[in-house]
Motif scaffolding. Structure first.
Motif, PDB file in Angstrom:
ATOM      1  N   GLY A 116       0.798  -1.228   0.000  1.00 59.44           N
ATOM      2  CA  GLY A 116       0.000   0.000   0.000  1.00 59.44           C
ATOM      3  C   GLY A 116       0.829   1.275   0.000  1.00 59.44           C
ATOM      4  N   GLY A 117       2.010   1.175   0.563  1.00 59.78           N
ATOM      5  CA  GLY A 117       2.919   2.314   0.486  1.00 59.78           C
ATOM      6  C   GLY A 117       2.564   3.505   1.364  1.00 59.78           C
ATOM      7  N   THR A 118       1.985   3.247   2.543  1.00 55.39           N
ATOM      8  CA  THR A 118       1.696   4.404   3.403  1.00 55.39           C
ATOM      9  C   THR A 118       3.002   4.996   3.946  1.00 55.39           C
ATOM     10  N   ASN A 119       3.997   4.166   4.169  1.00 49.41           N
ATOM     11  CA  ASN A 119       5.304   4.707   4.575  1.00 49.41           C
ATOM     12  C   ASN A 119       5.944   5.485   3.427  1.00 49.41           C
ATOM     13  N   LEU A 120       5.771   4.989   2.216  1.00 54.28           N
ATOM     14  CA  LEU A 120       6.251   5.735   1.049  1.00 54.28           C
ATOM     15  C   LEU A 120       5.592   7.112   1.004  1.00 54.28           C
ATOM     16  N   ILE A 145       3.725   4.474  14.773  1.00 54.73           N
ATOM     17  CA  ILE A 145       5.093   4.705  15.260  1.00 54.73           C
ATOM     18  C   ILE A 145       6.077   4.690  14.081  1.00 54.73           C
ATOM     19  N   GLU A 146       5.774   3.901  13.058  1.00 55.32           N
ATOM     20  CA  GLU A 146       6.634   3.898  11.858  1.00 55.32           C
ATOM     21  C   GLU A 146       6.651   5.279  11.210  1.00 55.32           C
ATOM     22  N   TYR A 147       5.469   5.904  11.138  1.00 51.97           N
ATOM     23  CA  TYR A 147       5.406   7.230  10.491  1.00 51.97           C
ATOM     24  C   TYR A 147       6.248   8.250  11.258  1.00 51.97           C
TER      25      TYR A 147
HETATM   26  C1  GRF Z   1       5.230  -1.756   7.404  1.00 46.61           C
HETATM   27  O1  GRF Z   1       4.549  -2.211   8.527  1.00 46.61           O
HETATM   28  C2  GRF Z   1       6.693  -2.088   7.482  1.00 46.61           C
HETATM   29  O2  GRF Z   1       7.173  -2.229   8.784  1.00 46.61           O
HETATM   30  C3  GRF Z   1       6.791  -3.400   6.788  1.00 46.61           C
HETATM   31  O3  GRF Z   1       5.839  -3.335   5.777  1.00 46.61           O
HETATM   32  C4  GRF Z   1       4.784  -2.462   6.136  1.00 46.61           C
HETATM   33  C5  GRF Z   1       4.540  -1.538   4.986  1.00 46.61           C
HETATM   34  O4  GRF Z   1       3.364  -0.805   5.139  1.00 46.61           O
HETATM   35  N1  GRF Z   1       8.133  -3.646   6.327  1.00 46.61           N
HETATM   36  P1  GRF Z   1       2.968   0.319   4.083  1.00 46.61           P
HETATM   37  O5  GRF Z   1       2.905  -0.333   2.718  1.00 46.61           O
HETATM   38  O6  GRF Z   1       4.015   1.368   4.150  1.00 46.61           O
HETATM   39  O7  GRF Z   1       1.645   0.806   4.557  1.00 46.61           O
END
Ligand code: GRF
Length: 187
Positions: free
Chosen positions: A11-15, A172-174
């Motif tokens: 989905g790339g929400t971190n992207l 927490i990742e964001y």
């Molecule tokens: C995240 O939870 C990351 O830790 C893992 O993959 C997931 C990616 O999520 N490596 P998104 O596609 O960025 O939403």
């Protein structure tokens, strides 16, 4: 100006967070020179929506070689943002110190082969851990074994389930991912 190549599978929400933080300068003086996906996924749509160069390189024979050939010469950092393919030893060694990944647990716990996505959260819940979190780390040929750059913790509640834990960990990742990226780029 630092050039970042982002690899995605989902989905790339971190992207999206990385794109937004570059725009807001929370990640300073950087640009995404390429987004690569190893399958059709919404991450690719995000690349299109933001007019960022993108490429689909499907898994299979010569995957790492094809990927290596796609990485632009001027790339300073390769970011795995929910990227599910394993990169071969040659690729990891060629870009040593220049590839980072985000993992949805507190490494070195709950890492390694098969530990991805909800499998991680399920294992954490089954182990009755009281905390989990996310780890940004350098990528080496050993899965999830590279040096840790930054971690963020979340509390695991007694009634936690995979969905609620996944949601907390995404939050927490964001927070930590842009900080870790900035740290690596300015090191
Ligand atoms: C995240 O939870 C990351 O830790 C893992 O993959 C997931 C990616 O999520 N490596 P998104 O596609 O960025 O939403």
């Amino acid at each position: 100006m630092k050039n970042i190549t982002v690899l995605v599978s989902g989905g790339g929400t971190n992207l999206q967070r990385i794109i937004d933080c570059i725009d807001s300068k929370e990640i300073s003086d950087a640009k995404i020179n390429l987004i690569v996906a190893d399958r059709e996924c919404f991450g690719l749509e995000r690349a299109k929506n933001h007019q960022i160069s993108h490429q689909l390189i499907k898994r299979g024979k010569d995957f790492s070689e094809n990927l290596e050939n796609a990485i632009p010469e001027n790339t300073d950092l390769i970011i795995l943002a929910g990227f599910l393919s394993i990169l071969n030893k040659e690729f990891c060694e060629k870009f040593e110190g220049k590839i980072i990944n985000i993992h949805p647990a507190l490494l070195p716990k709950f890492g390694g082969k098969g530990m991805w996505g909800n499998h991680v959260h399920q294992a954490v819940i089954e182990a009755k851990e009281q905390e989990s979190g996310a780890t940004v780390h350098f990528v080496t040929s050993g899965i999830d074994e590279g040096e840790i750059i930054l971690q963020g913790k979340v509390k695991v509640d007694v009634d936690e389930n995979i969905e609620t834990l996944a949601k907390k960990i995404h939050q927490i990742e964001y927070e930590i991912f842009p900080k870790a990226i900035e740290k690596v780029l300015r090191y």
